[in-house]
Motif scaffolding. Structure first.
Motif, mmCIF file in Angstrom:
data_model
loop_
_atom_site.group_PDB
_atom_site.id
_atom_site.type_symbol
_atom_site.label_atom_id
_atom_site.label_comp_id
_atom_site.label_asym_id
_atom_site.label_seq_id
_atom_site.Cartn_x
_atom_site.Cartn_y
_atom_site.Cartn_z
ATOM 1 N N GLY A 13 28.095 5.761 -15.127
ATOM 2 C CA GLY A 13 27.824 5.624 -14.066
ATOM 3 C C GLY A 13 26.776 3.929 -14.144
ATOM 4 N N MET A 14 25.714 4.174 -15.170
ATOM 5 C CA MET A 14 25.162 2.454 -14.624
ATOM 6 C C MET A 14 25.799 1.279 -14.526
ATOM 7 S SD MET A 14 22.472 3.505 -18.284
ATOM 8 C CE MET A 14 21.731 1.857 -18.161
ATOM 9 N N TYR A 15 27.234 0.838 -14.684
ATOM 10 C CA TYR A 15 28.001 0.152 -15.051
ATOM 11 C C TYR A 15 28.770 0.301 -13.660
ATOM 12 C CZ TYR A 15 32.281 -2.863 -15.479
ATOM 13 O OH TYR A 15 32.858 -4.263 -15.630
ATOM 14 N N GLY A 16 28.793 1.647 -12.857
ATOM 15 C CA GLY A 16 29.422 1.519 -11.409
ATOM 16 C C GLY A 16 28.231 1.218 -10.486
ATOM 17 N N HIS A 17 26.679 0.893 -10.720
ATOM 18 C CA HIS A 17 25.859 1.289 -9.910
ATOM 19 C C HIS A 17 25.709 -0.792 -10.537
ATOM 20 C CE1 HIS A 17 21.908 1.524 -8.594
ATOM 21 N NE2 HIS A 17 20.747 0.391 -9.097
ATOM 22 N N LYS A 18 25.974 -0.969 -11.431
ATOM 23 C CA LYS A 18 25.660 -2.261 -11.338
ATOM 24 C C LYS A 18 26.575 -3.070 -10.763
ATOM 25 C CE LYS A 18 25.965 -6.226 -14.977
ATOM 26 N NZ LYS A 18 25.865 -6.629 -16.378
ATOM 27 N N LEU A 19 27.849 -2.829 -10.643
ATOM 28 C CA LEU A 19 29.162 -3.128 -9.815
ATOM 29 C C LEU A 19 28.479 -3.244 -8.263
ATOM 30 C CD1 LEU A 19 32.029 -2.493 -11.276
ATOM 31 C CD2 LEU A 19 31.326 -4.663 -11.551
ATOM 32 N N LYS A 20 27.630 -2.131 -8.054
ATOM 33 C CA LYS A 20 27.397 -2.238 -6.663
ATOM 34 C C LYS A 20 27.999 -1.303 -5.844
ATOM 35 C CE LYS A 20 24.747 -6.388 -5.958
ATOM 36 N NZ LYS A 20 23.332 -6.153 -6.171
#
Length: 282
Positions: free
Chosen positions: A109-116
């Motif tokens: 989820g944090m990675y997805g948030h980083k990818l916007k």
């Protein structure tokens, strides 16, 4: 000479297309079902390999469906988290595997948030795919695990097929027109009845339940879970604006399109198996 009416041409082509899709469905099932059942019987590493391949393919489809602009990245993030938790379950650590899965979901989820692209596309994908995979592995490793897995597969397949056949044959009012316009109440009823009958037949063969009433009730619950899983995936596809999750299986669409109901059926069987182990139900 007048040109043919395009609407008439489309109408004439529709039965041929439906028949072709039906034949593809039958051909695919005739190949895949015996293979899956054979691997379930063998268990151990081959069973792990089958689930791992399935999880990897589901993660690829999830990435393409939920985040098409970053499909490969999201697919990798979801797959890493789901597969590590699955391997943990294979090593006979089911509780730890859920802890690993939750941590993996957070990281994805944090990675997805980083990818916007939003955290939910990745975080939910890990749980959606990983939880049934862990429970399926745990089921196979319990006493009479092969029979419990057969229950999940058999009821899910029977319910799905009966719902499709009865719905197409009988028709009638739509079940949930907004998200799944092709599903009908008649198909739903057919799926419920098929699930109960399949559970009764499997109970006679495996003797997992002492009473036919218990087996029929289990069949009803698992069939209901199967229908719910199918509807839930339809809602997800509408949410992401896609018709099919993929095109992996001829006549069926993507793998996720075929195992959506099975994933929820596994959750239901897992819960029932746990209650049996605790002595709550028989």
């Amino acid at each position: 000479m007048t040109s043919p009416d395009p609407s008439f041409a489309a109408l004439s082509a529709k039965p041929k297309s439906s028949m072709r899709d039906l034949l593809l469905r039958i051909g695919s099932a005739a190949v895949l079902i015996p293979l899956v059942l054979w691997v379930v019987v063998l268990g151990d590493v081959l069973f792990l390999a089958m689930i791992s391949v399935g999880v990897a393919l589901l993660c690829i489809e999830w990435g393409m469906m939920a985040a098409p602009k970053s499909a490969s990245r999201i697919a990798c993030a979801v797959a890493i988290a789901a597969l590590i938790s699955l391997f943990t379950a294979y090593l006979h650590h089911p509780i730890l595997s859920f802890v690993v899965l939750a941590f993996g979901s957070l990281c994805a989820g944090m990675y997805g948030h980083k990818l916007k692209i939003g955290w939910m596309a990745a975080a939910y994908g890990v749980l959606y795919i990983g939880v049934p995979a862990i429970i399926l592995m745990w089921l196979r490793q319990t006493d009479n695990g092969r029979d419990w897995v057969f229950f999940a597969y058999g009821i899910a397949w029977a319910s799905d097929i009966a719902a499709f056949v009865v719905g197409k044959t009988v028709g009638g009012p739509k079940l949930w027109r907004r998200y799944s316009p092709n599903k009908t109440w008649s198909g739903f009823a057919g799926g419920m009845i098929a699930g109960m009958l399949t559970a009764g037949t499997l109970s006679d063969l495996t003797h997992l339940f002492k009473h036919d009433t218990s087996a029929s009730f289990v069949g009803l619950l698992v069939a209901l879970a199967t229908m719910a899983g199918d509807l839930w995936e339809s809602a997800l596809k509408r949410r992401f604006g896609v018709k099919d999750a993929g095109a992996l299986i001829p006549g069926h669409g993507g793998l996720l399109d075929r195992v959506d109901g099975l994933m929820f059926a596994i959750l239901a069987i897992g819960g029932i198996r746990l209650l049996v182990m605790l002595g709550t139900v028989i």
